[in-house]
Scaffold this active site. Structure first.
Site, mmCIF file in Angstrom:
data_model
loop_
_atom_site.group_PDB
_atom_site.id
_atom_site.type_symbol
_atom_site.label_atom_id
_atom_site.label_comp_id
_atom_site.label_asym_id
_atom_site.label_seq_id
_atom_site.Cartn_x
_atom_site.Cartn_y
_atom_site.Cartn_z
ATOM 1 N N HIS A 198 0.846 -1.155 0.044
ATOM 2 C CA HIS A 198 0.148 0.066 0.081
ATOM 3 C C HIS A 198 0.881 1.446 -0.043
ATOM 4 O O HIS A 198 1.889 1.340 0.633
ATOM 5 C CB HIS A 198 -1.065 0.049 1.050
ATOM 6 C CG HIS A 198 -2.201 1.017 1.129
ATOM 7 N ND1 HIS A 198 -1.827 2.333 1.503
ATOM 8 C CD2 HIS A 198 -3.231 0.956 0.723
ATOM 9 C CE1 HIS A 198 -2.934 3.013 1.298
ATOM 10 N NE2 HIS A 198 -3.632 2.117 0.921
ATOM 11 N N GLU A 236 -4.105 1.845 -7.325
ATOM 12 C CA GLU A 236 -4.372 3.007 -6.534
ATOM 13 C C GLU A 236 -3.534 4.449 -6.727
ATOM 14 O O GLU A 236 -2.423 4.280 -6.195
ATOM 15 C CB GLU A 236 -4.310 2.821 -4.874
ATOM 16 C CG GLU A 236 -5.090 1.532 -4.440
ATOM 17 C CD GLU A 236 -5.254 1.677 -2.914
ATOM 18 O OE1 GLU A 236 -6.554 1.672 -2.873
ATOM 19 O OE2 GLU A 236 -4.520 1.491 -2.215
HETATM 20 P P1 PGA Z 1 -9.501 6.015 0.315
HETATM 21 O O1 PGA Z 1 -8.689 4.875 0.490
HETATM 22 O O2 PGA Z 1 -10.518 5.200 -0.428
HETATM 23 O O3 PGA Z 1 -9.508 6.527 1.696
HETATM 24 O O4 PGA Z 1 -8.962 6.973 -0.856
HETATM 25 C C1 PGA Z 1 -8.042 3.973 -0.445
HETATM 26 C C2 PGA Z 1 -6.757 3.077 -0.039
HETATM 27 O O5 PGA Z 1 -5.776 3.531 0.292
HETATM 28 O O6 PGA Z 1 -6.918 1.759 0.203
#
Ligand code: PGA
Length: 247
Positions: free
Chosen positions: A91, A161
């Protein structure tokens, strides 16, 4: 769809955790999505393996260490023996703490070795007109996939992401057509390691300010197999509305 609730550090009371889990169970019964709850470690201990729960649980991270004198590490074997099925790995909030592609590969290996499905997070910090950010994503995928066996590659889930879209609001999330483009690119890169029909079995999901108001459009246009949901997953009504929106 595969919908992963990444609670991050938003949930800090057993009471709130219980409410979220109860609601997720109801959602699982009413909608046929695979819902994976990824709470912090203490709540995994509390909820995993509950009576015939249809809920699936994931860890927010996994140690690259196998076992031994490593205080504070949560190993893949410990997670697996507790009934955890998925692990979010790489992540951006962990990469920001210094996690490298090499460490992320080790973590994926540890997870795969015990049957935990890695959710490999990839994404650019920002975009540039020359398209250098594409190389960043290629490196993140390649450094892991090229080192895995064909069989291991097929177990992977990839979460796209874009870091610039995380933790904001639906207005600042990615545009569905840009997402569709990126998912095509990501599948092309994965296609260098996974061949033929097998490529379709690799799930690519999206995370970054997925909320009830944008999830439907993202799901419709983005070519994705699900979502990695952060802040909206730590709120009972927002998460329920998001699941409804994509059903
Ligand atoms: P968010 O986070 O939906 O708060 O943008 C997503 C993530 O970082 O997995």
């Amino acid at each position: 769809m595969l919908i992963v609730a990444n609670w991050k550090a938003y949930v800090d009371s057993v009471d709130k955790a219980k409410k979220l889990v109860t609601s997720a169970k109801r959602l699982r019964a009413n909608y046929k999505h695979d819902i994976v709850i990824a709470p912090s470690s203490p709540y995994l201990g509390l909820f995993v393996g509950g009576k015939k729960s249809k809920l699936i649980f994931g860890a927010q991270d996994v140690s690259s260490v196998i076992s031994g004198a490593r205080t504070g590490e949560v190993t893949a074997s410990a997670l697996s023996s507790a009934g955890v099925k998925y692990a979010i790995i790489g992540h951006s909030e962990r990469r920001a703490q210094g996690e490298t592609n090499e460490m992320i590969l080790e973590k994926c290996r540890r997870a795969l070795a015990v049957g935990i499905t890695p959710i490999l997070c990839v994404g650019e910090l920002s975009r540039d007109e020359e398209g250098f950010y594409l190389q960043q994503i290629r490196d993140q995928i390649t450094s892991v996939f090229q080192a895995l066996s064909i069989k291991e590659r097929l177990q992977m889930v990839v979460a796209y992401e874009p870091v610039w879209a995380i933790g904001k609001s639906a207005f600042e999330a990615i545009h569905p057509s840009d997402l569709a483009e990126m998912v095509m690119y990501i599948r092309k890169v994965i296609g260098e390691f996974v061949f033929g029909k097998a490529l379709n079995s690799i799930r690519v999901i999206y995370g970054g300010s997925a909320e009830p108001t944008n999830a439907r459009d993202l799901a419709a246009a983005g070519g994705i197999d699900g979502f990695l949901v952060g802040h909206a997953s730590a709120d009972v009504s927002m998460f329920a509305a998001l699941i409804k929106a994509v059903s």
